[in-house]
Motif scaffolding. Structure first.
Motif, mmCIF file in Angstrom:
data_model
loop_
_atom_site.group_PDB
_atom_site.id
_atom_site.type_symbol
_atom_site.label_atom_id
_atom_site.label_comp_id
_atom_site.label_asym_id
_atom_site.label_seq_id
_atom_site.Cartn_x
_atom_site.Cartn_y
_atom_site.Cartn_z
ATOM 1 N N LYS A 172 0.816 -1.215 0.000
ATOM 2 C CA LYS A 172 0.000 0.000 0.000
ATOM 3 C C LYS A 172 0.852 1.268 0.000
ATOM 4 O O LYS A 172 0.318 2.364 0.035
ATOM 5 C CB LYS A 172 -0.934 0.004 1.208
ATOM 6 C CG LYS A 172 -1.968 -1.112 1.151
ATOM 7 C CD LYS A 172 -2.896 -1.045 2.335
ATOM 8 C CE LYS A 172 -3.921 -2.158 2.257
ATOM 9 N NZ LYS A 172 -4.872 -2.109 3.368
ATOM 10 N N TYR A 173 2.167 1.116 -0.013
ATOM 11 C CA TYR A 173 3.041 2.288 0.013
ATOM 12 C C TYR A 173 3.562 2.592 -1.395
ATOM 13 O O TYR A 173 3.384 1.811 -2.317
ATOM 14 C CB TYR A 173 4.194 2.105 1.003
ATOM 15 C CG TYR A 173 4.998 0.842 0.802
ATOM 16 C CD1 TYR A 173 5.977 0.766 -0.178
ATOM 17 C CD2 TYR A 173 4.785 -0.280 1.595
ATOM 18 C CE1 TYR A 173 6.716 -0.390 -0.365
ATOM 19 C CE2 TYR A 173 5.510 -1.428 1.417
ATOM 20 C CZ TYR A 173 6.476 -1.480 0.431
ATOM 21 O OH TYR A 173 7.209 -2.620 0.252
ATOM 22 N N THR A 174 4.200 3.733 -1.541
ATOM 23 C CA THR A 174 4.776 4.135 -2.823
ATOM 24 C C THR A 174 5.810 3.107 -3.246
ATOM 25 O O THR A 174 6.697 2.762 -2.457
ATOM 26 C CB THR A 174 5.454 5.517 -2.695
ATOM 27 O OG1 THR A 174 4.491 6.455 -2.209
ATOM 28 C CG2 THR A 174 6.004 5.986 -4.024
ATOM 29 N N PRO A 175 5.707 2.598 -4.469
ATOM 30 C CA PRO A 175 6.658 1.570 -4.911
ATOM 31 C C PRO A 175 8.100 2.072 -4.880
ATOM 32 O O PRO A 175 8.368 3.261 -5.077
ATOM 33 C CB PRO A 175 6.229 1.286 -6.356
ATOM 34 C CG PRO A 175 4.846 1.811 -6.483
ATOM 35 C CD PRO A 175 4.730 2.928 -5.491
ATOM 36 N N GLY A 176 9.010 1.151 -4.637
ATOM 37 C CA GLY A 176 10.441 1.455 -4.650
ATOM 38 C C GLY A 176 11.010 1.176 -6.011
ATOM 39 O O GLY A 176 10.261 0.847 -6.936
ATOM 40 N N PRO A 177 12.287 1.275 -6.180
ATOM 41 C CA PRO A 177 13.235 1.645 -5.123
ATOM 42 C C PRO A 177 13.142 3.123 -4.763
ATOM 43 O O PRO A 177 12.722 3.943 -5.565
ATOM 44 C CB PRO A 177 14.586 1.311 -5.744
ATOM 45 C CG PRO A 177 14.384 1.356 -7.216
ATOM 46 C CD PRO A 177 12.950 0.974 -7.442
ATOM 47 N N TRP A 178 13.545 3.403 -3.527
ATOM 48 C CA TRP A 178 13.627 4.772 -3.053
ATOM 49 C C TRP A 178 15.096 5.157 -2.979
ATOM 50 O O TRP A 178 15.968 4.314 -2.801
ATOM 51 C CB TRP A 178 13.011 4.901 -1.664
ATOM 52 C CG TRP A 178 11.537 4.630 -1.601
ATOM 53 C CD1 TRP A 178 10.672 4.428 -2.643
ATOM 54 C CD2 TRP A 178 10.749 4.534 -0.415
ATOM 55 N NE1 TRP A 178 9.402 4.210 -2.179
ATOM 56 C CE2 TRP A 178 9.416 4.267 -0.808
ATOM 57 C CE3 TRP A 178 11.039 4.634 0.935
ATOM 58 C CZ2 TRP A 178 8.384 4.120 0.112
ATOM 59 C CZ3 TRP A 178 10.010 4.476 1.848
ATOM 60 C CH2 TRP A 178 8.693 4.233 1.435
ATOM 61 N N ARG A 179 15.368 6.438 -3.107
ATOM 62 C CA ARG A 179 16.746 6.925 -3.028
ATOM 63 C C ARG A 179 16.784 8.231 -2.238
ATOM 64 O O ARG A 179 15.789 8.937 -2.138
ATOM 65 C CB ARG A 179 17.339 7.098 -4.415
ATOM 66 C CG ARG A 179 16.695 8.181 -5.212
ATOM 67 C CD ARG A 179 17.234 8.255 -6.654
ATOM 68 N NE ARG A 179 16.512 9.245 -7.407
ATOM 69 C CZ ARG A 179 15.243 9.156 -7.798
ATOM 70 N NH1 ARG A 179 14.544 8.105 -7.496
ATOM 71 N NH2 ARG A 179 14.665 10.120 -8.473
ATOM 72 N N VAL A 180 17.949 8.522 -1.705
ATOM 73 C CA VAL A 180 18.152 9.742 -0.922
ATOM 74 C C VAL A 180 18.633 10.840 -1.856
ATOM 75 O O VAL A 180 19.561 10.652 -2.639
ATOM 76 C CB VAL A 180 19.182 9.520 0.212
ATOM 77 C CG1 VAL A 180 19.428 10.815 0.970
ATOM 78 C CG2 VAL A 180 18.707 8.424 1.152
ATOM 79 N N THR A 181 17.980 11.987 -1.786
ATOM 80 C CA THR A 181 18.401 13.190 -2.500
ATOM 81 C C THR A 181 18.451 14.319 -1.472
ATOM 82 O O THR A 181 18.249 14.084 -0.280
ATOM 83 C CB THR A 181 17.419 13.542 -3.638
ATOM 84 O OG1 THR A 181 16.133 13.812 -3.076
ATOM 85 C CG2 THR A 181 17.317 12.413 -4.654
ATOM 86 N N LYS A 182 18.700 15.529 -1.929
ATOM 87 C CA LYS A 182 18.701 16.678 -1.021
ATOM 88 C C LYS A 182 17.640 17.670 -1.462
ATOM 89 O O LYS A 182 17.429 17.886 -2.650
ATOM 90 C CB LYS A 182 20.057 17.374 -1.033
ATOM 91 C CG LYS A 182 21.153 16.614 -0.361
ATOM 92 C CD LYS A 182 22.428 17.421 -0.343
ATOM 93 C CE LYS A 182 23.557 16.647 0.295
ATOM 94 N NZ LYS A 182 24.812 17.402 0.260
ATOM 95 N N THR A 183 16.975 18.282 -0.473
ATOM 96 C CA THR A 183 16.048 19.356 -0.764
ATOM 97 C C THR A 183 16.859 20.619 -1.025
ATOM 98 O O THR A 183 18.083 20.645 -0.816
ATOM 99 C CB THR A 183 15.086 19.610 0.419
ATOM 100 O OG1 THR A 183 15.846 20.085 1.532
ATOM 101 C CG2 THR A 183 14.329 18.354 0.801
#
Length: 92
Positions: free
Chosen positions: A4-15
């Motif tokens: 039920k969550y946003t599909p991955g993969p997820w990655r780290v970026t900067k705001t």
């Protein structure tokens, strides 16, 4: 596996404010999360959050494989588990 969550993969970026943000490859124009905490653990926390979909996938596969096959297929799953832990910033 249905989630039920946003599909991955997820990655780290900067705001723009240099805070770590977690984005999904599924929708790179939307942040899944922003880590507001300052300090040395800020990016470690972001890496752990970003690794969540990978960790869930490995744990689900591990559970299914152990239930269905016992120890067969464990080498591949252990490799995936180690990769997921490494992505989360965990050193064994």
């Amino acid at each position: 596996m249905k989630t039920k969550y946003t599909p991955g993969p997820w990655r780290v970026t900067k705001t723009t404010g240099e805070k770590p943000a977690i984005e999904s490859d599924h929708d790179p124009h939307f942040s899944v999360a922003i880590v507001p905490r300052r300090g040395p653990e800020m990016f470690a926390n972001a890496r752990l959050i970003a690794a969540a979909p990978q960790l869930v996938e490995v744990l689900a596969a591990l559970t299914t494989t152990c239930a269905d096959e016992g120890v067969r297929g464990m080498d591949t799953l252990l490799d995936k588990a180690r990769a997921a832990l490494k992505a989360a910033g965990v050193e064994l």
